[in-house]
Design a protein around this motif. Structure first.
Motif, PDB file in Angstrom:
ATOM      1  N   ALA A  24       0.840  -1.209   0.000  1.00  0.00           N
ATOM      2  CA  ALA A  24       0.000   0.000   0.000  1.00  0.00           C
ATOM      3  C   ALA A  24       0.870   1.252   0.000  1.00  0.00           C
ATOM      4  N   LYS A  25       1.946   1.225   0.794  1.00  0.00           N
ATOM      5  CA  LYS A  25       2.803   2.409   0.896  1.00  0.00           C
ATOM      6  C   LYS A  25       3.620   2.625  -0.381  1.00  0.00           C
ATOM      7  N   VAL A  26       4.013   1.554  -1.055  1.00  0.00           N
ATOM      8  CA  VAL A  26       4.730   1.703  -2.326  1.00  0.00           C
ATOM      9  C   VAL A  26       3.811   2.353  -3.360  1.00  0.00           C
ATOM     10  N   LEU A  27       2.568   1.910  -3.427  1.00  0.00           N
ATOM     11  CA  LEU A  27       1.626   2.515  -4.384  1.00  0.00           C
ATOM     12  C   LEU A  27       1.434   3.993  -4.070  1.00  0.00           C
ATOM     13  N   ALA A  28       1.266   4.302  -2.777  1.00  0.00           N
ATOM     14  CA  ALA A  28       1.029   5.696  -2.372  1.00  0.00           C
ATOM     15  C   ALA A  28       2.246   6.572  -2.642  1.00  0.00           C
ATOM     16  N   ALA A  29       3.449   5.982  -2.585  1.00  0.00           N
ATOM     17  CA  ALA A  29       4.683   6.766  -2.728  1.00  0.00           C
ATOM     18  C   ALA A  29       5.134   6.897  -4.174  1.00  0.00           C
ATOM     19  N   THR A  30       4.441   6.202  -5.086  1.00  0.00           N
ATOM     20  CA  THR A  30       4.839   6.250  -6.492  1.00  0.00           C
ATOM     21  C   THR A  30       4.074   7.363  -7.198  1.00  0.00           C
ATOM     22  N   PRO A  31       4.793   8.284  -7.844  1.00  0.00           N
ATOM     23  CA  PRO A  31       4.093   9.355  -8.564  1.00  0.00           C
ATOM     24  C   PRO A  31       3.433   8.780  -9.812  1.00  0.00           C
ATOM     25  N   ALA A  32       2.116   8.540  -9.757  1.00  0.00           N
ATOM     26  CA  ALA A  32       1.426   7.891 -10.873  1.00  0.00           C
ATOM     27  C   ALA A  32      -0.037   8.304 -10.890  1.00  0.00           C
ATOM     28  N   VAL A  33      -0.558   8.630 -12.053  1.00  0.00           N
ATOM     29  CA  VAL A  33      -2.002   8.854 -12.195  1.00  0.00           C
ATOM     30  C   VAL A  33      -2.617   7.811 -13.122  1.00  0.00           C
ATOM     31  N   ARG A  34      -1.785   7.119 -13.914  1.00  0.00           N
ATOM     32  CA  ARG A  34      -2.274   6.033 -14.760  1.00  0.00           C
ATOM     33  C   ARG A  34      -1.664   4.734 -14.260  1.00  0.00           C
ATOM     34  N   ASP A  35      -2.426   3.623 -14.469  1.00  0.00           N
ATOM     35  CA  ASP A  35      -1.900   2.308 -14.100  1.00  0.00           C
ATOM     36  C   ASP A  35      -0.453   2.163 -14.568  1.00  0.00           C
ATOM     37  N   GLN A  36      -0.256   2.528 -15.851  1.00  0.00           N
ATOM     38  CA  GLN A  36       1.009   2.236 -16.527  1.00  0.00           C
ATOM     39  C   GLN A  36       2.195   2.998 -15.937  1.00  0.00           C
ATOM     40  N   GLU A  37       1.945   3.979 -15.061  1.00  0.00           N
ATOM     41  CA  GLU A  37       3.043   4.737 -14.463  1.00  0.00           C
ATOM     42  C   GLU A  37       3.523   4.117 -13.142  1.00  0.00           C
ATOM     43  N   HIS A  38       2.794   3.102 -12.666  1.00  0.00           N
ATOM     44  CA  HIS A  38       3.217   2.445 -11.431  1.00  0.00           C
ATOM     45  C   HIS A  38       4.391   1.491 -11.681  1.00  0.00           C
ATOM     46  N   LEU A  39       5.041   1.089 -10.607  1.00  0.00           N
ATOM     47  CA  LEU A  39       6.156   0.150 -10.712  1.00  0.00           C
ATOM     48  C   LEU A  39       5.650  -1.265 -10.957  1.00  0.00           C
ATOM     49  N   HIS A  40       6.480  -2.057 -11.579  1.00  0.00           N
ATOM     50  CA  HIS A  40       6.207  -3.486 -11.715  1.00  0.00           C
ATOM     51  C   HIS A  40       6.779  -4.187 -10.484  1.00  0.00           C
ATOM     52  N   LEU A  41       5.886  -4.740  -9.672  1.00  0.00           N
ATOM     53  CA  LEU A  41       6.304  -5.482  -8.480  1.00  0.00           C
ATOM     54  C   LEU A  41       5.870  -6.931  -8.603  1.00  0.00           C
ATOM     55  N   ILE A  42       6.711  -7.838  -8.139  1.00  0.00           N
ATOM     56  CA  ILE A  42       6.290  -9.228  -7.993  1.00  0.00           C
ATOM     57  C   ILE A  42       6.421  -9.557  -6.508  1.00  0.00           C
ATOM     58  N   LEU A  43       5.272  -9.858  -5.888  1.00  0.00           N
ATOM     59  CA  LEU A  43       5.260 -10.128  -4.445  1.00  0.00           C
ATOM     60  C   LEU A  43       5.048 -11.613  -4.216  1.00  0.00           C
ATOM     61  N   ASP A  44       6.015 -12.243  -3.571  1.00  0.00           N
ATOM     62  CA  ASP A  44       5.839 -13.639  -3.185  1.00  0.00           C
ATOM     63  C   ASP A  44       5.445 -13.642  -1.711  1.00  0.00           C
TER      64      ASP A  44
END
Lengths: 246, 246
Positions: A24-44
């Protein structure tokens, strides 16, 4: 810009709620207004990894094989660097780094560097951390390299911390648990801590700077989850390398 | 019990906030007091997948290659079954199923079955969904197989829905966005809907049964995210197979 981005591999599930908090905090801290501007994360999110604290204490099996396997899965899936949302599990960092070729970014190292970068004058730090992290000396050793003394919960208060941590893992983030964590924070302040480090990813689920301020503790809080979030976003966006000089 | 558990592979990032919502709800819906009792999830949060709605409309590239690659990564990392937290992207379900051998559990099929299981008497369902899901006829076709009529936003109201959805993706879940979504829900009720299906994973970020009830809409809401959460937990715990008969 996009080409410099790196895929984030997250060793998670240690516990799951802390991984959710991190995500949640990574999403909030990423400057993004479109899906495509977010980081690619793989969470195991593999909660089946044996208890880290029991392992360090010699009461249970080592989680090293499972952590190494998780790191390999993430590297195989395309992660460009790895982070792990659990301080105590960093006692097994060597096994992770031996298992993969991509860089592993330590929450302990990042937190120590962030603490000293923002407050270079500090000589004594209080660390709220789990038994495994304390017994492995993760924060004590990292701060000692900078001539900074670490004070931690001692004796029965270590058991109290573990009870609070397991309560949070079970979903209890209520007032009693928060009050218990605040008492431990106050003890560290009385022991000389000039800064408080939340060196366990369950701690920020009940303790924040606002909570400390409201209690009049007058102690700045460095939240290891927040530090790892900031480092992850900066590295993921390609704004800094995975490993810093010094 | 533990041996019957299955590793959940999550095609995510479509968008990231909906994936976070899904992850939080899976944790809350899993009966667990210890880390080790939670499910093993692998979440691939790849926001770089091309826009699903633009693709269905012929305005942009197909996301099929990226979705197939994501499915293969998840299978390679050990996922026993796959779910995707985005309704519209199910227009490309075939490409995912061709790419892997593990079962893919469709949010559309699960939502239709859950709607009819709880309300077998329903003959008309209102679906709030994105342009791509509507144009691909995902819910219309699935409900038609059960002789249930589907009403959806028409004409300019489809554009309004898309504006609201992109606002939510940009982080706006405020009163104006909620009011806009409520207006569309009311139109579907007026068009004869006996049940409202939130057939887009952004919708539940502003609309809930409580919100509908507070507005006096008197319409039961079936939330596709909640349905997928329940199915994921049941399959992950080994309580049911990935695919149901019928």
């Amino acid at each position: 810009m996009t080409s410099a981005r790196r895929v984030v591999g997250v060793l998670g599930g240690l516990g799951p709620a802390a991984t959710l908090d991190f995500f949640a905090k990574v999403l909030a801290a990423t400057p993004a207004v479109r899906d495509q501007e977010h980081l690619h994360l793989i969470l195991d999110v593999d909660p089946g990894v044996p208890d880290r604290n029991d392992a360090v204490a010699g009461r249970g099996p080592s989680p090293a094989p499972e952590l190494a396997a998780m790191a390999r899965r993430l590297e195989g899936a395309g992660a460009d660097f790895l982070v792990m949302v659990c301080n105590a599990a960093h006692a097994f960092q060597d096994a992770i780094e031996e298992a993969v070729t991509v860089p592993f970014v330590s929450i302990v190292d990042e937190t120590v560097q962030a603490t000293l970068a923002s407050r270079p004058e500090v000589r004594c730090v209080g660390v709220l951390a789990a038994e495994g992290a304390l017994d492995a000396g993760l924060y004590q050793r990292a701060f000692a390299a900078h001539d900074v003394v670490v004070v931690v919960p001692e004796g029965e208060d270590r058991d109290v911390f573990m009870e609070l941590m397991y309560a949070i893992k079970a979903g209890d983030t209520g007032d009693t648990v928060r009050a218990g964590m605040l008492r431990l924070a106050r003890l560290l302040a009385e022991a000389g801590a000039q800064v408080l480090v939340a060196g366990c990813t369950e701690v920020p689920l009940v303790l924040s700077q606002e909570v400390l301020d409201a209690e009049g503790l007058g102690l700045p809080l460095v939240n290891s989850t927040d530090v790892l979030v900031a480092s992850t976003v900066a590295i993921g966006l390609g704004e800094r390398p995975a490993h810093r000089a010094g």
